[in-house]
Design an enzyme around this catalytic site. Structure first.
Site, PDB file in Angstrom:
ATOM      1  N   LYS A  34       0.853  -1.189   0.000  1.00 10.33           N
ATOM      2  CA  LYS A  34       0.000   0.000   0.000  1.00 10.33           C
ATOM      3  C   LYS A  34       0.887   1.235   0.000  1.00 10.33           C
ATOM      4  O   LYS A  34       1.312   1.738   1.044  1.00 10.33           O
ATOM      5  CB  LYS A  34      -0.915  -0.006   1.226  1.00 10.33           C
ATOM      6  CG  LYS A  34      -2.109   0.937   1.080  1.00 10.33           C
ATOM      7  CD  LYS A  34      -3.025   0.495  -0.031  1.00 10.33           C
ATOM      8  CE  LYS A  34      -4.190   1.452  -0.227  1.00 10.33           C
ATOM      9  NZ  LYS A  34      -4.986   1.104  -1.416  1.00 10.33           N
TER      10      LYS A  34
ATOM     11  N   SER B 257      -8.688  -0.382  -4.939  1.00  8.37           N
ATOM     12  CA  SER B 257      -8.846   0.028  -3.550  1.00  8.37           C
ATOM     13  C   SER B 257     -10.327   0.315  -3.266  1.00  8.37           C
ATOM     14  O   SER B 257     -11.154  -0.583  -3.340  1.00  8.37           O
ATOM     15  CB  SER B 257      -7.956   1.237  -3.254  1.00  8.37           C
ATOM     16  OG  SER B 257      -7.577   1.251  -1.897  1.00  8.37           O
TER      17      SER B 257
END
Length: 626
Positions: free
Chosen positions: A208, A414
């Site tokens: 991430k 996401s």
């Protein structure tokens, strides 16, 4: 009897009030008559537009010259588009469905003999949307009608469209630049250190990397590895498609792109000749030579015997578009577009608001005519709670017995994946960017920055959270642990929901999550999507699930517009612009600019939604290649 004139403050105020009231009435009347004039003009020009439909002459060439960015949904309001069009300026956006719709109607229109594609001014487009338009061009060719592409030069996105043509032409001074993909970002840690600003990143997910620029001065090894993987797969998909369309061996095409600097030097900088040698184009031609070729192929001359008989895509679309009116109560398919960053609250068309997009899905579900729902997603994500609001509406729609399909566009990563995961079936293009299942939060504090100014912060509080998010104070480690716990829970919820929706275990999803980005093709291999295909395939699938005929209407569910917006939308899209163009009228430039300035938002992206004292948790992906 002699009259005595009143003097003093009160009579003055009375006269002033009367004057203000008179001015108010004058303004109201002016606005009323202006609106009335616009309505009458719309009616008159609308009639003229219907008459103009008959002026599409046999043998016409449909000229497609996209100018600006290819988008799923306009982010500019109708009035702004109308003003820009009336001024003769481009709006900077081309709606994919308008372009595809015009191509498909032209395929069955005997008045249209061929398409001339001029992609020079296409400034931005994702690969998935280009695939959708390319498929429409292929359908057009399937009707026995040729597509010709010409450009002064092609970049790789423009060329992906041109490769679908029967014949690709290039100006003798032009080039075809297939450069590959990159994803470079600026890193701010050095600047923030100099300013004395501390950035605290809370995240879950090894890959991430969306917030890494604030804590590092370079890309992490994990981020580079992940980016290389999905970009490599996207580039391979691109090369495979071009190689297939142009009948070039794949490895030869890859070699040519990798050795482009040496090859350009070898031909003395003659990039047009190099494009011919590599079979990327069929011939070199100037615009004048292009016109001669079209005339030689039997295309009639244009007005006053000049150029060739043609009609612009925008005009053709406005004259042939068939919209589904409110009186049409046939059962059909509702389409909701979710494009852009996901933020909380209400957002206009072309953006995703947690409340507004959820309301659109709810409206579609409650409509008696809705028998199936398509959610078209083109989003890198955003606020977690806003995404959850939308996901819940998808879940409720399925519980209501309405089939739901998600069609992923250029990117559905996401938070974009969060709103997609509960669909009955998920379609993705092989080049769709998806995954990035991870969570992060950011917090800034600046005690060192104000210290450099000789300023200090001190005082008392009644508890550990009182003043905890005051940026003038260092972050309390206990508060940091609290925020990380919130982020951990957010990640757990994300992975758990994906596992439930995709019928896999938590451990299976966690193994492919960790914030890692996947291409659509890789996502299919990992079970994150169900099939490869575009919006056309998604609509066909959900139509079958709902047992609807091929003639069932397709309704785009969008935020309701007022009278003036509806008028501006219809006028800007067709009749008014055509009428003003033909009459030589243009709106003054200052009016267009004034309208743009009045509607410009000084947005700061996702962070503009942040509020002091409220943890903001994001599921966002910085994953758009250049």
């Amino acid at each position: 009897m002699m009259q005595v004139r009143e003097r003093g403050f009160i009579p003055f105020v009375r006269q002033l009030g009367r004057g203000i009231n008179a001015v108010r009435l004058v303004i109201i009347n002016l606005v009323f008559f202006a609106v009335l004039a616009v309505v009458l003009l719309a009616l008159l020009v609308g009639v003229a537009a219907h008459r103009q439909a008959a002026t599409i002459l046999n043998g016409s060439v449909l000229v497609i010259k996209p100018e600006g960015e290819l988008v799923e949904q306009y982010s500019l309001d109708p009035l702004q588009r109308a003003l820009s069009s009336a001024q003769g300026q481009t709006t900077g956006q081309i709606q994919v469905r308008d372009l595809i719709g015009a191509i498909d109607r032209a395929a069955n229109d005997p008045r249209i003999s061929r398409i001339l594609l001029l992609p020079d001014d296409l400034s931005a487009a994702g690969f998935a949307n280009l695939q959708e338009v390319g498929a429409a061009l292929d359908r057009f060719r399937g009707h026995g009608k040729p597509v010709i592409a010409w450009a002064a030069s092609y970049d790789q996105r423009q060329y992906l469209l041109a490769a679908h043509a029967d014949r690709v032409l290039l100006d003798p001074q032009g080039s075809v630049m297939l450069t590959g993909l990159s994803n470079y970002r600026l890193y701010y840690k050095g600047l923030l250190d100099k300013l004395g600003i501390d950035v605290h990143l809370f995240r879950v997910g090894q890959y991430k990397s969306a917030a890494e620029p604030f804590i590092l001065d370079h890309a992490s090894d994990a981020a580079k590895a992940a980016d290389s993987d999905w970009m490599g797969d996207l580039w391979t998909s691109y090369l495979q498609q071009v190689a297939g369309l142009r009948r070039i061996p794949l490895e030869q095409l890859r070699k040519d792109t990798e050795q482009a600097p040496e090859q350009i030097s070898a031909v003395g900088g003659d990039t047009a000749r190099l494009a011919m040698q590599g079979h990327l184009v069929d011939a070199l031609a100037t615009q004048q030579e292009l016109v001669k070729q079209l005339r030689a192929q039997g295309v009639p001359a244009g007005r006053q015997g000049k150029s060739f008989r043609q009609i612009r895509m925008e005009r053709y679309a406005s004259l042939t578009r068939h919209s589904v009116g409110p009186a049409d109560q046939r059962p059909g398919i509702a389409v909701v577009v979710a494009e852009g960053d996901i933020v909380g609250g209400e957002e206009a068309a072309g953006k995703i608001g947690g409340e507004s997009t959820a309301a659109l899905i709810r409206r579609a579900r409650e409509a008696k005519t809705t028998k199936a729902l398509v959610l078209r997603v083109n989003s890198p994500g955003g606020e977690v709670f806003a995404a959850e609001q939308i996901r819940r509406e998808i879940e409720l729609t399925r519980q209501a017995g309405i089939p739901v399909v998600v069609s992923m566009g250029d990117v559905a990563a996401s938070g974009g994946y969060w709103i997609s995961m509960n669909a009955q079936r998920i379609f993705a293009d092989p080049t769709t960017i998806t995954g990035s299942i991870g969570i992060f939060g950011l917090y800034y504090s600046a005690p060192a920055a104000i210290g450099k100014l000789g300023v200090a912060s001190d005082g008392v509080s009644t508890g550990p959270l009182a003043g905890a998010f005051d940026v003038t104070r260092p972050l309390d480690p206990r508060v940091g642990q609290m925020v990380q716990a919130i982020i951990n829970r957010g990640y757990f919820d994300f992975v758990s929901r994906v596992a439930l929706a995709r019928h896999q275990s938590y451990q299976q999803i966690d193994g492919i999550a960790q914030g890692r980005v996947w291409s659509g093709r890789e996502a299919l291999q990992h079970g994150l999507v169900d099939a490869l295909g575009g919006q056309t395939q998604a609509i066909a699938w959900v139509r079958q699930q709902a047992h609807l005929p091929a003639t069932a209407p397709l309704r785009y569910i969008e935020a309701p517009r007022g009278l003036m917006q509806r008028l501006a939308g219809s006028l800007g899209d067709d009749a008014l612009v055509l009428a003003m163009d033909s009459s030589g009228w243009h709106l003054p430039g200052w009016l267009v600019q004034l309208n743009r300035l009045s509607r410009a938002a000084p947005g700061l992206g996702l962070l503009e939604q942040a509020r002091a004292g409220r943890p903001n948790v994001y599921a966002y992906c910085q994953c758009q290649p250049q």
